[in-house]
Write a protein that holds these residues in place. Structure first.
Motif, PDB file in Angstrom:
ATOM      1  N   UNK A 183      12.885  -4.292   0.071  1.00  9.96           N
ATOM      2  CA  UNK A 183      12.721  -2.228   0.778  1.00  9.96           C
ATOM      3  C   UNK A 183      10.718  -3.020   2.035  1.00  9.96           C
ATOM      4  N   UNK A 184      10.881  -1.865   2.881  1.00  5.32           N
ATOM      5  CA  UNK A 184      10.013  -2.126   3.643  1.00  5.32           C
ATOM      6  C   UNK A 184       8.594  -1.981   3.306  1.00  5.32           C
ATOM      7  N   UNK A 185       7.659  -3.053   2.921  1.00  2.00           N
ATOM      8  CA  UNK A 185       6.559  -3.635   2.023  1.00  2.00           C
ATOM      9  C   UNK A 185       5.460  -3.640   3.553  1.00  2.00           C
ATOM     10  N   UNK A 186       4.066  -2.949   3.278  1.00  5.71           N
ATOM     11  CA  UNK A 186       3.906  -3.232   4.628  1.00  5.71           C
ATOM     12  C   UNK A 186       2.098  -2.954   3.338  1.00  5.71           C
ATOM     13  N   UNK A 187       1.319  -3.682   4.124  1.00  4.56           N
ATOM     14  CA  UNK A 187      -0.020  -4.184   3.639  1.00  4.56           C
ATOM     15  C   UNK A 187      -1.051  -2.702   4.391  1.00  4.56           C
ATOM     16  N   UNK A 188      -1.490  -2.000   3.102  1.00 10.07           N
ATOM     17  CA  UNK A 188      -2.801  -1.152   4.397  1.00 10.07           C
ATOM     18  C   UNK A 188      -4.270  -1.680   4.248  1.00 10.07           C
ATOM     19  N   UNK A 189      -4.727  -1.638   5.290  1.00  7.98           N
ATOM     20  CA  UNK A 189      -5.911  -1.925   5.728  1.00  7.98           C
ATOM     21  C   UNK A 189      -7.068  -0.856   6.072  1.00  7.98           C
ATOM     22  N   UNK A 190      -6.814   0.394   6.235  1.00  5.58           N
ATOM     23  CA  UNK A 190      -7.576   1.060   6.222  1.00  5.58           C
ATOM     24  C   UNK A 190      -6.710   3.025   5.590  1.00  5.58           C
ATOM     25  N   UNK A 191      -7.133   4.299   5.234  1.00  4.47           N
ATOM     26  CA  UNK A 191      -6.619   5.394   5.273  1.00  4.47           C
ATOM     27  C   UNK A 191      -7.491   6.326   5.565  1.00  4.47           C
TER      28      UNK A 191
END
Length: 299
Positions: A183-191
């Motif tokens: 799957x296309x996985x990313x790490x979140x640094x801000x929301x």
């Protein structure tokens, strides 16, 4: 820890669908012939989450009735020999082990999630919002659960939207992440919750699927009211993103490019009904033929 439980917030007033939702919970509005909330419970069950907690409110008893046995109706269908409808009626009561708790104060999604603390306990869990229907052919929730088991922390579902639409969603700042999951996985640094278009950090929008570490409960306890004077789950996730993994921190995202049906406003609700009806074997051929003729007559 294995993920076993799902939480479905269903306490909203549904004001965008008034007057229909004056006496009917918005979650019970039919998408073709099935209440929207049933699609969500089916998704959780298909992903292996058979312990489901509904966060409800006053006036939502129709939801509990729908997922309960209806002995008189079942008996009448049995007498008629209507086995197909009998199976449908019984099936909704057998999807999962359902529990209910009331959100007595409508203080936001973060508050609703926090109402599940006693039931969830100290284990990761999924949160599914009823406005987003995910096509069962696209295993978004299964992928998210796999990412959480691999990388820990919490996982959110993301879609790319037109930049002009990002103010309708929580917006994410993300960077590439390594994962063995297909799957296309990313790490979140801000929301940021529903930012103005000219202040949005990206066009990556958070949609209504989450897999959360239980550390979210302590964070929610300390999260002050945010946008709209409500306790925002997005604000708690921002805090989790900055916490160490060993404390339950870290937030990853799965970028979803599959089939999603938005039942959150009237126009998108109608689109969802048309799309799903068009694909059904029993309704699709006749409905598509009529729809083609109708559209041609309007041009």
């Amino acid at each position: 820890m294995t993920i076993r439980k799902a939480v479905i917030p269903a306490a909203g007033l549904g004001t965008r669908f008034l007057p229909a939702t004056k006496s009917i919970p918005k979650e019970m509005l039919p998408v073709v012939d099935t209440p929207a909330i049933q699609y969500v419970v089916e998704e959780a069950s298909t992903a292996g989450l058979e312990d489901v907690l509904m966060i409800t409110a006053r006036g939502k008893s129709a939801i509990e009735d729908h997922f309960d046995r209806a002995w008189e109706l079942e008996s009448a269908l049995e007498v008629k020999g209507d086995d197909e409808r009998l199976a449908d009626v019984q099936g909704s009561a057998e999807l999962a082990d359902l529990h209910y708790v009331r959100q007595q104060n409508p203080a936001g999604l973060g508050h609703a999630v926090n109402c599940s603390r006693a039931h969830v306990g100290d284990e990761p869990f999924a949160v599914l919002l009823g406005d987003d229907l995910i096509d069962p052919r696209d295993p978004l929730l299964t992928d998210m659960m796999a990412v959480q088991q691999e990388l820990g922390g919490s996982v959110v579902a993301l879609i790319e939207v037109e930049p002009s639409q990002i103010s309708l969603y929580g917006a994410a700042v993300a960077e590439e992440a390594s994962s063995a999951i297909d799957a296309e996985v990313v790490k979140l640094t801000g929301m940021v919750e529903k930012p103005p278009v000219d202040e949005a950090p990206s066009n990556l929008a958070i949609i209504g699927r989450y897999v959360l570490d239980p550390a979210v409960f302590d964070v929610l306890d300390e999260t002050p009211p945010g946008r709209g004077g409500e306790i925002q789950l997005t604000d708690a996730l921002q805090t989790l993103a900055n916490m160490p993994r060993e404390e339950g921190g870290g937030v990853h995202g799965v970028v979803f490019r599959g089939r999603r049906y938005d039942t959150g406003d009237r126009l998108d609700y109608l689109k969802a009904v048309v799309k799903l009806a068009s694909e059904r074997d029993d309704l699709g051929p006749d409905f598509r033929a009529w729809l083609t003729e109708f559209v041609a007559s309007q041009s």
